[in-house]
Design a protein around this motif. Structure first.
Motif, PDB file in Angstrom:
ATOM      1  N   TRP A 170       1.355  -1.285  -0.368  1.00  0.00           N
ATOM      2  CA  TRP A 170       0.000   0.423  -0.284  1.00  0.00           C
ATOM      3  C   TRP A 170       1.411   1.003  -0.359  1.00  0.00           C
ATOM      4  O   TRP A 170       1.406   1.751   0.966  1.00  0.00           O
ATOM      5  CB  TRP A 170      -1.224   0.258   1.149  1.00  0.00           C
ATOM      6  CG  TRP A 170      -2.000  -0.978   0.955  1.00  0.00           C
ATOM      7  CD1 TRP A 170      -3.002  -0.861   0.948  1.00  0.00           C
ATOM      8  CD2 TRP A 170      -1.929  -2.428   1.913  1.00  0.00           C
ATOM      9  NE1 TRP A 170      -3.949  -2.585   0.875  1.00  0.00           N
ATOM     10  CE2 TRP A 170      -2.792  -2.977   1.241  1.00  0.00           C
ATOM     11  CE3 TRP A 170      -0.568  -2.972   2.226  1.00  0.00           C
ATOM     12  CZ2 TRP A 170      -3.293  -4.354   1.609  1.00  0.00           C
ATOM     13  CZ3 TRP A 170      -0.263  -4.719   2.292  1.00  0.00           C
ATOM     14  CH2 TRP A 170      -1.927  -4.694   2.605  1.00  0.00           C
ATOM     15  N   SER A 214     -10.132  -0.811   4.380  1.00  0.00           N
ATOM     16  CA  SER A 214     -10.332  -1.583   4.977  1.00  0.00           C
ATOM     17  C   SER A 214     -10.219  -0.928   6.522  1.00  0.00           C
ATOM     18  O   SER A 214     -10.432  -1.548   7.774  1.00  0.00           O
ATOM     19  CB  SER A 214      -8.716  -2.364   5.187  1.00  0.00           C
ATOM     20  OG  SER A 214      -9.132  -3.642   3.982  1.00  0.00           O
ATOM     21  N   GLN A 274     -12.795  -1.896   8.514  1.00  0.00           N
ATOM     22  CA  GLN A 274     -13.252  -3.536   9.448  1.00  0.00           C
ATOM     23  C   GLN A 274     -13.429  -2.879  11.142  1.00  0.00           C
ATOM     24  O   GLN A 274     -14.168  -3.399  11.496  1.00  0.00           O
ATOM     25  CB  GLN A 274     -12.241  -4.094   9.769  1.00  0.00           C
ATOM     26  CG  GLN A 274     -12.064  -4.472   7.752  1.00  0.00           C
ATOM     27  CD  GLN A 274     -11.773  -5.847   7.597  1.00  0.00           C
ATOM     28  OE1 GLN A 274     -11.262  -6.961   8.476  1.00  0.00           O
ATOM     29  NE2 GLN A 274     -11.155  -5.850   6.061  1.00  0.00           N
ATOM     30  N   ARG A 288      -2.911   6.329  -2.473  1.00  0.00           N
ATOM     31  CA  ARG A 288      -1.691   5.988  -2.952  1.00  0.00           C
ATOM     32  C   ARG A 288      -0.893   6.711  -3.833  1.00  0.00           C
ATOM     33  O   ARG A 288      -1.875   7.372  -4.551  1.00  0.00           O
ATOM     34  CB  ARG A 288      -1.871   4.157  -3.472  1.00  0.00           C
ATOM     35  CG  ARG A 288      -2.786   3.712  -2.234  1.00  0.00           C
ATOM     36  CD  ARG A 288      -2.333   2.190  -2.832  1.00  0.00           C
ATOM     37  NE  ARG A 288      -3.688   0.966  -2.457  1.00  0.00           N
ATOM     38  CZ  ARG A 288      -3.870   0.395  -2.268  1.00  0.00           C
ATOM     39  NH1 ARG A 288      -3.831  -0.312  -4.002  1.00  0.00           N
ATOM     40  NH2 ARG A 288      -4.572  -0.849  -2.057  1.00  0.00           N
ATOM     41  N   GLN A 348     -12.454   2.393  -3.268  1.00  0.00           N
ATOM     42  CA  GLN A 348     -12.771   1.350  -2.906  1.00  0.00           C
ATOM     43  C   GLN A 348     -14.182   0.812  -2.426  1.00  0.00           C
ATOM     44  O   GLN A 348     -14.503   1.457  -1.839  1.00  0.00           O
ATOM     45  CB  GLN A 348     -11.710   0.439  -2.072  1.00  0.00           C
ATOM     46  CG  GLN A 348     -10.469   0.233  -2.641  1.00  0.00           C
ATOM     47  CD  GLN A 348      -9.341  -0.401  -1.795  1.00  0.00           C
ATOM     48  OE1 GLN A 348      -9.616  -0.425  -0.549  1.00  0.00           O
ATOM     49  NE2 GLN A 348      -8.610  -1.105  -2.120  1.00  0.00           N
ATOM     50  N   GLU A 376     -15.884  -2.171   0.235  1.00  0.00           N
ATOM     51  CA  GLU A 376     -14.599  -3.492   0.825  1.00  0.00           C
ATOM     52  C   GLU A 376     -16.443  -4.087   2.547  1.00  0.00           C
ATOM     53  O   GLU A 376     -17.486  -2.508   2.755  1.00  0.00           O
ATOM     54  CB  GLU A 376     -14.385  -2.301   2.846  1.00  0.00           C
ATOM     55  CG  GLU A 376     -13.792  -3.265   3.610  1.00  0.00           C
ATOM     56  CD  GLU A 376     -12.267  -4.113   3.335  1.00  0.00           C
ATOM     57  OE1 GLU A 376     -12.033  -3.253   2.242  1.00  0.00           O
ATOM     58  OE2 GLU A 376     -11.506  -4.267   3.772  1.00  0.00           O
ATOM     59  N   PHE A 389      -4.187  -9.572   7.019  1.00  0.00           N
ATOM     60  CA  PHE A 389      -5.797  -9.655   7.911  1.00  0.00           C
ATOM     61  C   PHE A 389      -7.278 -10.552   8.008  1.00  0.00           C
ATOM     62  O   PHE A 389      -7.747 -10.168   8.279  1.00  0.00           O
ATOM     63  CB  PHE A 389      -6.281  -8.259   7.950  1.00  0.00           C
ATOM     64  CG  PHE A 389      -6.542  -7.805   6.105  1.00  0.00           C
ATOM     65  CD1 PHE A 389      -4.547  -7.133   5.948  1.00  0.00           C
ATOM     66  CD2 PHE A 389      -7.348  -7.167   5.554  1.00  0.00           C
ATOM     67  CE1 PHE A 389      -4.651  -6.500   4.539  1.00  0.00           C
ATOM     68  CE2 PHE A 389      -7.029  -6.724   4.288  1.00  0.00           C
ATOM     69  CZ  PHE A 389      -5.636  -6.281   3.985  1.00  0.00           C
ATOM     70  N   THR A 390      -6.821 -11.608   6.714  1.00  0.00           N
ATOM     71  CA  THR A 390      -7.742 -12.192   6.014  1.00  0.00           C
ATOM     72  C   THR A 390      -7.299 -13.827   6.736  1.00  0.00           C
ATOM     73  O   THR A 390      -5.552 -14.922   6.255  1.00  0.00           O
ATOM     74  CB  THR A 390      -8.536 -12.666   5.055  1.00  0.00           C
ATOM     75  OG1 THR A 390      -7.497 -12.720   4.346  1.00  0.00           O
ATOM     76  CG2 THR A 390      -9.696 -11.568   5.144  1.00  0.00           C
ATOM     77  N   GLY A 398     -10.206 -10.994  -1.265  1.00  0.00           N
ATOM     78  CA  GLY A 398     -10.423 -11.010   1.051  1.00  0.00           C
ATOM     79  C   GLY A 398     -10.361 -12.252   1.519  1.00  0.00           C
ATOM     80  O   GLY A 398      -9.479 -12.714   0.952  1.00  0.00           O
ATOM     81  N   GLY A 399     -10.920 -12.781   2.100  1.00  0.00           N
ATOM     82  CA  GLY A 399     -11.164 -13.953   3.460  1.00  0.00           C
ATOM     83  C   GLY A 399     -12.043 -13.716   4.065  1.00  0.00           C
ATOM     84  O   GLY A 399     -12.501 -13.047   4.534  1.00  0.00           O
ATOM     85  N   ALA A 414     -14.264 -10.851   5.313  1.00  0.00           N
ATOM     86  CA  ALA A 414     -14.387  -9.213   4.207  1.00  0.00           C
ATOM     87  C   ALA A 414     -13.451  -9.710   2.733  1.00  0.00           C
ATOM     88  O   ALA A 414     -13.113 -10.347   2.795  1.00  0.00           O
ATOM     89  CB  ALA A 414     -13.380  -8.727   5.495  1.00  0.00           C
ATOM     90  N   PHE A 415     -13.814  -8.122   2.054  1.00  0.00           N
ATOM     91  CA  PHE A 415     -13.554  -8.694   0.900  1.00  0.00           C
ATOM     92  C   PHE A 415     -13.232  -6.422   0.485  1.00  0.00           C
ATOM     93  O   PHE A 415     -13.967  -6.425   1.163  1.00  0.00           O
ATOM     94  CB  PHE A 415     -14.829  -9.265  -0.225  1.00  0.00           C
ATOM     95  CG  PHE A 415     -15.657  -8.483  -0.041  1.00  0.00           C
ATOM     96  CD1 PHE A 415     -16.816  -9.044   0.730  1.00  0.00           C
ATOM     97  CD2 PHE A 415     -15.702  -6.984  -1.093  1.00  0.00           C
ATOM     98  CE1 PHE A 415     -17.823  -8.272   0.415  1.00  0.00           C
ATOM     99  CE2 PHE A 415     -16.683  -6.713  -0.850  1.00  0.00           C
ATOM    100  CZ  PHE A 415     -18.571  -7.650  -0.622  1.00  0.00           C
ATOM    101  N   GLY A 416     -12.709  -6.545  -0.730  1.00  0.00           N
ATOM    102  CA  GLY A 416     -12.813  -4.975  -0.688  1.00  0.00           C
ATOM    103  C   GLY A 416     -11.765  -5.116  -1.694  1.00  0.00           C
ATOM    104  O   GLY A 416     -11.681  -5.969  -2.815  1.00  0.00           O
TER     105      GLY A 416
END
Ligand code: DAH
Length: 376
Positions: free
Chosen positions: A167, A209, A212, A233, A246, A248, A288-289, A320-321, A342-344
């Motif tokens: 990132w 994210s 979250q 970014r 995004q 999420e 994070f997943t 995601g995950g 979660a997914f983004g």
């Protein structure tokens, strides 16, 4: 002798001659104002050889020679002034004729001013929101300038962890905050390493994210959020912009499995892209997943057979995950009781994929050129 006498008798003093000129000018202007003669007729009448001015001009010889030149200048000025009065009356007449002859239909429908419409990205945001709302997700908003804690550390990425490199983040050198509320004390304790080191503790959110743990902190379970926000970014080229969007999704409840992730994503894909589209999950890694996946969608052109555009039939879509137990704990949720996915994904990419628009430069989206924007 006689001749000489006559000439002498006819001498006109310069001031007198100028006075006569002034009178002629005055009369001429009155004539112009009150006459309906044409400009040409007025010119002959007021400036021609037989006009008062013409007659007077001929008598200039009777002005003493020494003053003749000065009087000549005044003659010219008067001529010009009369000429000017004739011309300007001509212009005024023209205008008033036009005004009285042109016809204006007050009952005719007006001309519509050009009407704008929502930007292609705003259109996509509302469409995405509507689809997720139908399965019980609520659109939420979280800060777009946030603490490093929410963007990274709470997501299982401690300071200096190499996973952060992906990132390309804009950091803000923030001042150490005066600890006042209990919440801040708690957070300072949690990421004291960030606040006491030189490491800047604030970022322009590089992904959504950060929402979250912020959502978990609301302490309302189950969670079905769709967080859509700006992300930043350090990137700018034909396929990247420094500010993008995004969306999420996160679902946390008792007994949520990866099957739910597939189901929700299938619902979204079919509603957004069309009933022929399918998803496939591919193993991946995110901090994070656990497990983590990348979500692909079958190509809209060959529907998965493989073509020139997609090569093998699938297009990479989202990340995601299943939410990592460490992340759940950071949000105050017991991972032994609750689980979630979660997914983004990028809104711009989704919109481009849907419209089939192959932009050769994604930066066009934000160049504010109406010729481009009005096509969508
Ligand atoms: N935040 C990730 C990115 O910007 C995308 C992502 C991956 C979001 C996995 C998630 C996730 O919620 O579980 O690339």
């Amino acid at each position: 002798m006689m001749k000489q006498q006559r000439n002498e008798g006819l001498t006109i003093a310069a001031p007198h001659f100028i006075g006569l000129l002034m009178e002629v000018e005055q009369q001429a202007k009155e004539t112009i104002a009150g006459s309906d003669k044409s400009a040409e007729e007025l010119r002959i009448l007021l400036l021609g050889p037989k006009s008062e001015l013409g007659r007077l001009t001929k008598q200039i010889r009777q002005v003493p020679a020494a003053e003749r030149a000065n009087v000549g200048v005044v003659v010219n000025e008067v001529k010009q002034s009369i000429q000017h009065a004739i011309e300007s009356r001509e212009v005024t007449n023209l205008r008033s004729n036009e005004a009285s002859h042109s016809w204006f239909d007050v009952t005719a429908p007006g001309i519509r001013p050009p009407e704008g419409h929502l930007h292609i990205v705003s259109q996509a945001i509302s469409e995405i929101t509507r689809i997720f709302e139908r399965i019980g997700f609520t659109r939420v908003r979280h800060p777009e300038v946030d603490w490093d804690w929410y963007a990274f550390e709470s997501l299982n990425m401690p300071p200096h962890h190499p996973a952060r490199d992906e990132w390309e983040t804009f950091f803000i050198k923030s001042q150490k905050r005066k600890v006042e509320s209990g919440k801040w004390k708690e957070q300072n304790a949690l990421h004291s390493s960030l606040l006491t080191s030189d490491f800047p503790a604030m970022v322009l959110t590089p992904h959504t994210s950060n929402g979250q743990v912020r959502e978990m902190e609301k302490r309302k379970l189950p969670i079905r959020m769709i967080n859509i926000a700006k992300c930043y970014r350090r990137q700018s080229d034909v396929s990247h912009v420094p500010m993008f969007h995004q969306f999420e999704g996160m679902y946390i409840d008792k007994g949520v499995t990866i099957g739910d992730l597939t189901g929700v994503f299938n619902f979204f894909i079919k509603n957004y892209f069309g009933p022929d589209r399918k998803v496939r999950l591919r193993p991946f890694h995110f901090q994070f997943t656990e497990p983590s996946v990348e979500i692909d969608i079958n190509c809209g052109i060959c529907l998965g057979k493989g073509c020139r555009l997609c090569k093998e039939g699938w297009l990479e879509m989202a990340g995601g995950g299943m939410v990592h137990p460490v992340v759940l704990k950071n949000g105050g949720i017991d991972p032994n009781v609750y689980s979630g996915f979660a997914f983004g994904w990028g809104v711009e990419r989704a919109a481009m994929m849907k419209s089939g628009t192959k932009l050769d430069d994604i930066r066009l989206l934000y160049s504010n050129d109406v010729r481009f924007l009005e096509q969508f």
